[in-house]
Every structure is written in C-alpha cells, then in structure tokens.
Design a protein around this motif. Structure first.
Motif, PDB file in Angstrom:
ATOM      1  N   ASP A 184     131.277 -30.803  50.865  1.00  0.00           N
ATOM      2  CA  ASP A 184     132.688 -30.614  51.178  1.00  0.00           C
ATOM      3  C   ASP A 184     132.747 -29.760  52.432  1.00  0.00           C
ATOM      4  O   ASP A 184     132.456 -28.570  52.392  1.00  0.00           O
ATOM      5  CB  ASP A 184     133.402 -29.923  50.019  1.00  0.00           C
ATOM      6  CG  ASP A 184     134.869 -29.655  50.318  1.00  0.00           C
ATOM      7  OD1 ASP A 184     135.363 -30.067  51.395  1.00  0.00           O
ATOM      8  OD2 ASP A 184     135.520 -29.022  49.472  1.00  0.00           O
ATOM      9  N   HIS A 185     133.101 -30.362  53.548  1.00  0.00           N
ATOM     10  CA  HIS A 185     133.103 -29.649  54.819  1.00  0.00           C
ATOM     11  C   HIS A 185     134.324 -28.772  55.009  1.00  0.00           C
ATOM     12  O   HIS A 185     134.409 -28.032  55.984  1.00  0.00           O
ATOM     13  CB  HIS A 185     133.008 -30.642  55.980  1.00  0.00           C
ATOM     14  CG  HIS A 185     131.752 -31.444  55.954  1.00  0.00           C
ATOM     15  ND1 HIS A 185     131.582 -32.569  56.697  1.00  0.00           N
ATOM     16  CD2 HIS A 185     130.603 -31.302  55.267  1.00  0.00           C
ATOM     17  CE1 HIS A 185     130.394 -33.089  56.478  1.00  0.00           C
ATOM     18  NE2 HIS A 185     129.785 -32.333  55.602  1.00  0.00           N
ATOM     19  N   GLY A 186     135.264 -28.872  54.101  1.00  0.00           N
ATOM     20  CA  GLY A 186     136.468 -28.063  54.254  1.00  0.00           C
ATOM     21  C   GLY A 186     137.214 -28.475  55.515  1.00  0.00           C
ATOM     22  O   GLY A 186     137.076 -29.582  56.003  1.00  0.00           O
ATOM     23  N   ASN A 187     137.979 -27.541  56.073  1.00  0.00           N
ATOM     24  CA  ASN A 187     138.744 -27.894  57.275  1.00  0.00           C
ATOM     25  C   ASN A 187     138.481 -26.911  58.418  1.00  0.00           C
ATOM     26  O   ASN A 187     139.260 -26.830  59.348  1.00  0.00           O
ATOM     27  CB  ASN A 187     140.234 -27.970  56.960  1.00  0.00           C
ATOM     28  CG  ASN A 187     140.782 -26.639  56.479  1.00  0.00           C
ATOM     29  OD1 ASN A 187     140.093 -25.628  56.437  1.00  0.00           O
ATOM     30  ND2 ASN A 187     142.045 -26.637  56.109  1.00  0.00           N
ATOM     31  N   MET A 188     137.390 -26.164  58.337  1.00  0.00           N
ATOM     32  CA  MET A 188     137.138 -25.157  59.362  1.00  0.00           C
ATOM     33  C   MET A 188     136.162 -25.639  60.438  1.00  0.00           C
ATOM     34  O   MET A 188     136.393 -25.427  61.618  1.00  0.00           O
ATOM     35  CB  MET A 188     136.609 -23.872  58.731  1.00  0.00           C
ATOM     36  CG  MET A 188     137.619 -23.237  57.770  1.00  0.00           C
ATOM     37  SD  MET A 188     139.190 -22.807  58.553  1.00  0.00           S
ATOM     38  CE  MET A 188     138.685 -21.455  59.579  1.00  0.00           C
ATOM     39  N   LEU A 189     135.055 -26.264  60.062  1.00  0.00           N
ATOM     40  CA  LEU A 189     134.085 -26.743  61.040  1.00  0.00           C
ATOM     41  C   LEU A 189     134.615 -28.020  61.665  1.00  0.00           C
ATOM     42  O   LEU A 189     134.908 -28.988  60.963  1.00  0.00           O
ATOM     43  CB  LEU A 189     132.732 -27.014  60.381  1.00  0.00           C
ATOM     44  CG  LEU A 189     131.671 -27.623  61.291  1.00  0.00           C
ATOM     45  CD1 LEU A 189     131.309 -26.669  62.427  1.00  0.00           C
ATOM     46  CD2 LEU A 189     130.436 -28.006  60.494  1.00  0.00           C
ATOM     47  N   ARG A 190     134.766 -28.033  62.966  1.00  0.00           N
ATOM     48  CA  ARG A 190     135.327 -29.207  63.627  1.00  0.00           C
ATOM     49  C   ARG A 190     134.262 -30.183  64.102  1.00  0.00           C
ATOM     50  O   ARG A 190     134.274 -31.347  63.755  1.00  0.00           O
ATOM     51  CB  ARG A 190     136.209 -28.750  64.805  1.00  0.00           C
ATOM     52  CG  ARG A 190     136.791 -29.850  65.624  1.00  0.00           C
ATOM     53  CD  ARG A 190     137.766 -30.702  64.801  1.00  0.00           C
ATOM     54  NE  ARG A 190     138.196 -31.822  65.579  1.00  0.00           N
ATOM     55  CZ  ARG A 190     137.725 -33.060  65.463  1.00  0.00           C
ATOM     56  NH1 ARG A 190     136.824 -33.348  64.572  1.00  0.00           N
ATOM     57  NH2 ARG A 190     138.162 -34.035  66.222  1.00  0.00           N
ATOM     58  N   LYS A 191     133.293 -29.688  64.933  1.00  0.00           N
ATOM     59  CA  LYS A 191     132.293 -30.600  65.482  1.00  0.00           C
ATOM     60  C   LYS A 191     131.209 -29.799  66.184  1.00  0.00           C
ATOM     61  O   LYS A 191     131.361 -28.624  66.478  1.00  0.00           O
ATOM     62  CB  LYS A 191     132.926 -31.561  66.491  1.00  0.00           C
ATOM     63  CG  LYS A 191     133.516 -30.845  67.709  1.00  0.00           C
ATOM     64  CD  LYS A 191     134.240 -31.782  68.633  1.00  0.00           C
ATOM     65  CE  LYS A 191     134.968 -30.993  69.731  1.00  0.00           C
ATOM     66  NZ  LYS A 191     135.763 -31.860  70.578  1.00  0.00           N
ATOM     67  N   PHE A 192     130.095 -30.494  66.460  1.00  0.00           N
ATOM     68  CA  PHE A 192     129.041 -29.973  67.317  1.00  0.00           C
ATOM     69  C   PHE A 192     129.103 -30.785  68.602  1.00  0.00           C
ATOM     70  O   PHE A 192     129.275 -32.002  68.557  1.00  0.00           O
ATOM     71  CB  PHE A 192     127.661 -30.147  66.673  1.00  0.00           C
ATOM     72  CG  PHE A 192     127.502 -29.379  65.392  1.00  0.00           C
ATOM     73  CD1 PHE A 192     127.326 -28.008  65.407  1.00  0.00           C
ATOM     74  CD2 PHE A 192     127.541 -30.031  64.171  1.00  0.00           C
ATOM     75  CE1 PHE A 192     127.183 -27.292  64.231  1.00  0.00           C
ATOM     76  CE2 PHE A 192     127.401 -29.328  62.983  1.00  0.00           C
ATOM     77  CZ  PHE A 192     127.218 -27.952  63.022  1.00  0.00           C
TER      78      PHE A 192
ATOM     79  N   LEU B 275     129.557 -35.127  65.556  1.00  0.00           N
ATOM     80  CA  LEU B 275     128.826 -34.776  66.767  1.00  0.00           C
ATOM     81  C   LEU B 275     129.528 -35.424  67.942  1.00  0.00           C
ATOM     82  O   LEU B 275     129.756 -36.642  67.936  1.00  0.00           O
ATOM     83  CB  LEU B 275     127.383 -35.284  66.705  1.00  0.00           C
ATOM     84  CG  LEU B 275     126.571 -34.922  65.468  1.00  0.00           C
ATOM     85  CD1 LEU B 275     125.228 -35.630  65.494  1.00  0.00           C
ATOM     86  CD2 LEU B 275     126.392 -33.428  65.394  1.00  0.00           C
ATOM     87  N   GLU B 276     129.906 -34.627  68.930  1.00  0.00           N
ATOM     88  CA  GLU B 276     130.528 -35.171  70.136  1.00  0.00           C
ATOM     89  C   GLU B 276     129.451 -35.213  71.209  1.00  0.00           C
ATOM     90  O   GLU B 276     128.875 -34.179  71.559  1.00  0.00           O
ATOM     91  CB  GLU B 276     131.685 -34.292  70.573  1.00  0.00           C
ATOM     92  CG  GLU B 276     132.415 -34.833  71.801  1.00  0.00           C
ATOM     93  CD  GLU B 276     133.616 -33.991  72.154  1.00  0.00           C
ATOM     94  OE1 GLU B 276     134.712 -34.337  71.695  1.00  0.00           O
ATOM     95  OE2 GLU B 276     133.442 -32.967  72.864  1.00  0.00           O
TER      96      GLU B 276
END
Length: 126
Positions: free
Chosen positions: A65-73, A119-120
């Motif tokens: 569950d990634h939650g909503n805090m980590l957006r991307k690398f 990942l961007e």
C-alpha cells in the motif's frame, strides 16, 4: 554537507526487483544482506540508490500500500524510450509512453516497477 544516499522501498519479490532495477533500468547491484526482520539489496544509479526490502514476516501475496505520499522516482537517461522498453521486459508497465516535450527540452515517460512504484524517465532532447 548532506547527501541523500538511499531511499528504502518495500518489494514483493526481491529477486524480481533486483533484476528489474539492474537489467531493466541500468542500476548497479552494490550488495545484498539479511537481517532478522528482512532481506534487502542495495542498487545504485550513480551515487543515489534504492534499498529494496522484503520483510521476513510480510505476506508477499498482498501488494504494498503506497499510500498517497510517495509520488515518483525520477531517473535521468540518455534515451528514455529505450530504457523504458528494456525495463518493460523485466516487469515494468508503461503509464505514459516517452514523448518529447519541446517546451522543457526533454523527453519524458513514466513507467511502474513490478511493485507499482512510479518511475519517471527523463532525457534531454537535442
């Protein structure tokens, strides 16, 4: 001076994640280790790295569950489309295909790793 060395993320399959980040994305495996509570591998892209962690007591059938805090690398690469294609062969899923953005002078694409982390991939255009 402070530098960021690692970001630690939970993964569902350590072998799969190491292969994705090394063979697919071009990271280098630094080391693997085991503690009483988890197994881990450190992979690096330049001086920055990811610590891929598989908890010992985790039910690996449940997705993280990634939650909503980590957006991307954000990963810089000379050829985002080629890197994304290679990463796709190792379990990545394209979210946004690599495309040129002339206003930014960059090619940008987004892919999810096998555990769903975004990942961007970014590269300068000529």
């Amino acid at each position: 001076m402070t530098t960021l060395s690692l970001t630690a993320i939970r993964v569902g399959d350590l072998v799969r994640s190491v292969e994705f980040y090394t063979s697919g994305c071009g990271f280098v495996l630094e080391r693997e280790f085991t503690t009483p509570t988890f197994r881990a591998a450190i992979v690096r892209a330049g001086s920055a790295g990811l610590e891929l962690i598989l908890p010992a007591d985790d039910d690996v059938t449940d997705p993280a569950d990634h939650g909503n805090m980590l957006r991307k690398f954000v990963l810089n690469t000379a050829d985002p489309a080629a890197t994304m294609s290679r990463a796709g062969a190792f379990g990545g899923t394209v979210i946004t295909p690599a495309a040129e953005h002339p206003a930014y002078g960059m090619t940008i694409g987004v892919l999810a790793d096998p555990d769903g982390y975004e990942l961007e991939f970014v590269g300068r255009t000529a």
